[in-house]
Design a protein around this motif. Structure first.
Motif, PDB file in Angstrom:
ATOM      1  N   ARG A   1       0.833  -1.201   0.000  1.00 56.30           N
ATOM      2  CA  ARG A   1       0.000   0.000   0.000  1.00 56.30           C
ATOM      3  C   ARG A   1       0.876   1.262   0.000  1.00 56.30           C
ATOM      4  N   LEU A   2       1.941   1.252   0.808  1.00 57.76           N
ATOM      5  CA  LEU A   2       2.845   2.397   0.843  1.00 57.76           C
ATOM      6  C   LEU A   2       3.572   2.575  -0.483  1.00 57.76           C
TER       7      LEU A   2
ATOM      8  N   ASP B   1       2.394   2.072  -3.323  1.00 61.27           N
ATOM      9  CA  ASP B   1       1.466   2.624  -4.302  1.00 61.27           C
ATOM     10  C   ASP B   1       0.979   4.016  -3.945  1.00 61.27           C
ATOM     11  N   THR B   2       1.537   4.614  -2.900  1.00 64.31           N
ATOM     12  CA  THR B   2       1.204   5.989  -2.534  1.00 64.31           C
ATOM     13  C   THR B   2       2.446   6.860  -2.720  1.00 64.31           C
ATOM     14  N   SER B   3       2.259   8.150  -2.550  1.00 60.60           N
ATOM     15  CA  SER B   3       3.373   9.073  -2.746  1.00 60.60           C
ATOM     16  C   SER B   3       4.229   9.238  -1.500  1.00 60.60           C
ATOM     17  N   GLY B   4       3.823   8.644  -0.377  1.00 60.41           N
ATOM     18  CA  GLY B   4       4.558   8.802   0.861  1.00 60.41           C
ATOM     19  C   GLY B   4       5.762   7.886   0.945  1.00 60.41           C
TER      20      GLY B   4
ATOM     21  N   ASP C   1      -4.316  -6.868  -3.011  1.00 58.97           N
ATOM     22  CA  ASP C   1      -4.101  -5.908  -1.932  1.00 58.97           C
ATOM     23  C   ASP C   1      -4.275  -6.558  -0.567  1.00 58.97           C
TER      24      ASP C   1
END
Length: 277
Positions: A133-134, A136-139, A199
């Motif tokens: 999940r991380l 696939d995020t910008s963080g 996921d």
């Protein structure tokens, strides 16, 4: 080994309410060592901050100068391992446990520039899902991923030859069957359709972009089939991974801090963290 860490319990504001976490602050911090977010196992239905698989592991790692956080993520009702399937209603099914873990990840990243995600059994599944999940995020994502006797696939893979050889005769007794793993995972997600969601169960999904991974397995554990297959999937994705078998152990050895398996397993975990740092 250093002095005893300072231990502090607190609550985070989560998606569905308060998320209890426990902080282990080392007496002599190692500034070069990334912090660890560690997740207990328990088939998504049991465990907590006081579980030895959570507390004892956290103490062992914090004694090496690393900050450790553990999470009391949402649990779902127990399931029937035999007989007609029966699943009780619950608001804590996926994604509730993962949401709690991601809340804890965000909190730890607010305190530490680099973190490692890790967990045992069901907690390992949550750690891997959180890492994806991380990704696939910008963080920021984790610097590493530790998966101990992990359940990573929706269905237990066929036992590969090395696992079959280790589970000869009486050593097969008490290990998980494919039917039990399927029931456990259905209880977690609530529907057969969700079982196929990468996921939820990372095994068989897109693994590119993950950080280095340590797979730590019990010698006499059918779930080693999941770790073994996942190790191959990581290799195909070009991810640096190390797969270690702790001799003489069964599933849950990190829940037995007086055992040789706990000593050897946590020593291997610390050595891997040292190399990562």
């Amino acid at each position: 080994m250093g002095d005893e860490p300072q231990i502090r319990d607190r609550y985070l504001p989560g998606v569905r309410g308060r998320v209890p976490i426990r902080e282990y602050l080392p007496a002599t911090p190692d500034p070069a060592a990334p912090a660890l977010l560690w997740l207990h196992g328990g088939a998504f239905v049991s465990g907590g901050l006081d579980q030895l698989e959570s507390h004892a592991v956290a103490l062992r790692i914090a004694a090496t100068g690393r900050r450790v956080h553990t999470v009391d993520y949402a649990l779902i009702p127990r399931f029937r391992a035999w007989g007609p399937p029966k699943y009780r209603p619950s608001d804590n099914r996926y994604p509730a446990p993962l949401d709690d873990v991601l809340t804890a990840v965000a909190d730890l990243l607010a305190h530490e520039p680099r973190i490692v995600l890790g967990g045992a059994s069901a907690g390992a599944c949550l750690a891997a899902s959180a890492a994806l999940r991380l990704r696939d995020t910008s963080g920021p994502g984790p610097a590493g991923l530790i998966l101990a006797y992990a359940t990573l696939h929706a269905e237990l893979p066929r036992l590969p030859p090395p696992v079959r050889e280790r589970l000869q005769g009486r050593r097969r007794l008490g290990t998980f069957t494919p039917q039990v793993i399927r029931r456990m995972n259905l209880n977690y997600v609530g529907s057969a359709e969700r079982l196929r969601d990468p996921d939820v169960f990372p095994g068989g999904g897109k693994l590119t972009g993950l950080p280095p991974v340590l797979l730590l397995d019990a010698a006499y554990d059918s779930l080693s089939a999941s770790s073994t297959e996942f190790a191959g999937e990581l290799a195909e994705a070009g991810i640096e991974a190390e797969h270690l078998i702790v001799p003489g152990t069964r599933h849950g050895f990190l829940n037995r801090p007086r055992s040789a398996g706990f000593r050897d397993g946590t020593a291997a975990l610390v050595r891997w963290l040292d190399r990562l740092a």
